[in-house]
Design a protein around this motif. Structure first.
Motif, PDB file in Angstrom:
ATOM      1  N   GLU A  49       0.741  -1.517   0.224  1.00 47.75           N
ATOM      2  CA  GLU A  49      -0.102  -0.718   0.546  1.00 47.75           C
ATOM      3  C   GLU A  49       0.907   1.276  -0.161  1.00 47.75           C
ATOM      4  O   GLU A  49       2.132   1.392   0.855  1.00 47.75           O
ATOM      5  CB  GLU A  49      -1.134   0.127   1.596  1.00 47.75           C
ATOM      6  N   VAL A  50       0.369   1.881  -0.986  1.00 47.92           N
ATOM      7  CA  VAL A  50       1.539   3.408  -0.481  1.00 47.92           C
ATOM      8  C   VAL A  50       1.641   4.020   0.365  1.00 47.92           C
ATOM      9  O   VAL A  50      -0.102   4.108   1.110  1.00 47.92           O
ATOM     10  CB  VAL A  50       0.998   4.538  -2.315  1.00 47.92           C
ATOM     11  N   PHE A  51       2.438   5.381   1.391  1.00 48.87           N
ATOM     12  CA  PHE A  51       2.502   5.619   2.179  1.00 48.87           C
ATOM     13  C   PHE A  51       1.862   7.369   1.599  1.00 48.87           C
ATOM     14  O   PHE A  51       2.316   7.582   0.526  1.00 48.87           O
ATOM     15  CB  PHE A  51       3.560   6.001   2.041  1.00 48.87           C
ATOM     16  N   THR A  52       0.830   7.394   2.815  1.00 54.38           N
ATOM     17  CA  THR A  52       0.584   8.745   3.341  1.00 54.38           C
ATOM     18  C   THR A  52       1.906   9.774   3.449  1.00 54.38           C
ATOM     19  O   THR A  52       2.840   9.033   4.262  1.00 54.38           O
ATOM     20  CB  THR A  52      -0.414   9.786   3.657  1.00 54.38           C
ATOM     21  N   ILE A  53       2.329  11.549   2.437  1.00 55.37           N
ATOM     22  CA  ILE A  53       3.197  12.084   3.460  1.00 55.37           C
ATOM     23  C   ILE A  53       2.918  12.235   5.572  1.00 55.37           C
ATOM     24  O   ILE A  53       4.110  12.071   6.230  1.00 55.37           O
ATOM     25  CB  ILE A  53       3.260  13.409   3.118  1.00 55.37           C
ATOM     26  N   ARG A  54       1.997  12.176   6.335  1.00 54.74           N
ATOM     27  CA  ARG A  54       1.528  11.884   7.235  1.00 54.74           C
ATOM     28  C   ARG A  54       2.000  10.629   7.952  1.00 54.74           C
ATOM     29  O   ARG A  54       2.741  11.449   9.143  1.00 54.74           O
ATOM     30  CB  ARG A  54       0.187  12.410   7.337  1.00 54.74           C
ATOM     31  N   GLU A  55       1.345   9.689   7.330  1.00 51.42           N
ATOM     32  CA  GLU A  55       2.100   8.281   7.963  1.00 51.42           C
ATOM     33  C   GLU A  55       3.498   8.485   7.842  1.00 51.42           C
ATOM     34  O   GLU A  55       4.485   7.821   8.570  1.00 51.42           O
ATOM     35  CB  GLU A  55       1.937   7.805   6.472  1.00 51.42           C
ATOM     36  N   VAL A  56       4.206   8.866   7.267  1.00 49.38           N
ATOM     37  CA  VAL A  56       5.638   9.043   6.940  1.00 49.38           C
ATOM     38  C   VAL A  56       6.529   9.893   8.034  1.00 49.38           C
ATOM     39  O   VAL A  56       6.834   9.472   9.179  1.00 49.38           O
ATOM     40  CB  VAL A  56       6.035   9.552   5.175  1.00 49.38           C
ATOM     41  N   SER A  57       5.397  10.771   7.992  1.00 48.44           N
ATOM     42  CA  SER A  57       6.431  11.865   9.113  1.00 48.44           C
ATOM     43  C   SER A  57       5.634  11.618   9.802  1.00 48.44           C
ATOM     44  O   SER A  57       7.258  11.809  11.264  1.00 48.44           O
ATOM     45  CB  SER A  57       5.478  13.397   8.611  1.00 48.44           C
ATOM     46  N   ALA A  58       4.877  10.884  10.194  1.00 53.51           N
ATOM     47  CA  ALA A  58       4.773  10.340  11.635  1.00 53.51           C
ATOM     48  C   ALA A  58       5.829   8.982  12.582  1.00 53.51           C
ATOM     49  O   ALA A  58       6.289   9.298  13.411  1.00 53.51           O
ATOM     50  CB  ALA A  58       3.161   9.691  11.667  1.00 53.51           C
ATOM     51  N   GLN A  59       5.806   8.458  11.597  1.00 50.66           N
ATOM     52  CA  GLN A  59       7.256   7.459  11.320  1.00 50.66           C
ATOM     53  C   GLN A  59       8.455   8.509  11.592  1.00 50.66           C
ATOM     54  O   GLN A  59       9.339   7.981  12.925  1.00 50.66           O
ATOM     55  CB  GLN A  59       7.484   6.298  10.322  1.00 50.66           C
ATOM     56  N   LEU A  60       8.329   8.796  11.258  1.00 52.78           N
ATOM     57  CA  LEU A  60       9.773   9.938  11.144  1.00 52.78           C
ATOM     58  C   LEU A  60       9.707  10.383  12.278  1.00 52.78           C
ATOM     59  O   LEU A  60      11.076  10.726  13.392  1.00 52.78           O
ATOM     60  CB  LEU A  60      10.549  11.080  10.122  1.00 52.78           C
TER      61      LEU A  60
END
Length: 142
Positions: free
Chosen positions: A122-133
């Motif tokens: 499944e593709v990532f959203t910028i929100r998901e990546v920023s939360a991970q980071l």
């Protein structure tokens, strides 16, 4: 000469704006692929095939499929120590991308990997990546 009515002008303007926006998105459409070619392909291979038992593959990678929640931090922070991909252990350090890739660029890179070479994540959203980071103290907010 035929005069254009207000509705025709509005529709023409909307069409022009839509085409302009499409151009903006098109500019970024292949950003993940370009980032991969620039920063990742030297080690992981042009087709994500990896390098024998030195560098893990990204193509059809069970690690990519099973470790979604840690992929952004892995890219930003790098990794040292053993890692198992497709039942093969790898122990080569991967350098961090903390100084040259934004959260947005990491999102585009992950989406390229998620949808290339047989990966069907499944593709990532910028929100998901920023939360991970943010979870690993590595978000730049961009």
């Amino acid at each position: 000469m035929r005069r254009r009515g207000p509705l025709t002008l509005v529709l023409t303007g909307l069409l022009g704006a839509a085409l302009g926006l499409a151009g903006c998105f098109t500019e970024r459409q292949h950003e993940g692929e370009k980032i991969y070619a620039t920063h990742c392909a030297n080690c992981h291979g042009a087709q994500g095939e990896g390098l024998k038992r030195l560098i893990p593959p990204l193509a059809k990678s069970d690690y990519v499929a099973k470790n979604r929640t840690g992929l952004a931090c892995l890219i930003r922070k790098g990794i040292k120590g053993p890692l198992v991909v497709n039942d093969v252990e790898f122990n080569q350090a991967m350098p961090a991308a903390d100084s040259h890739l934004t959260d947005s660029q990491i999102t585009n890179l992950l989406n390229f990997v998620q949808t290339s070479w047989g990966n069907q994540g499944e593709v990532f959203t910028i929100r998901e990546v920023s939360a991970q980071l943010q979870g690993c103290g590595a978000s730049d907010g961009q």
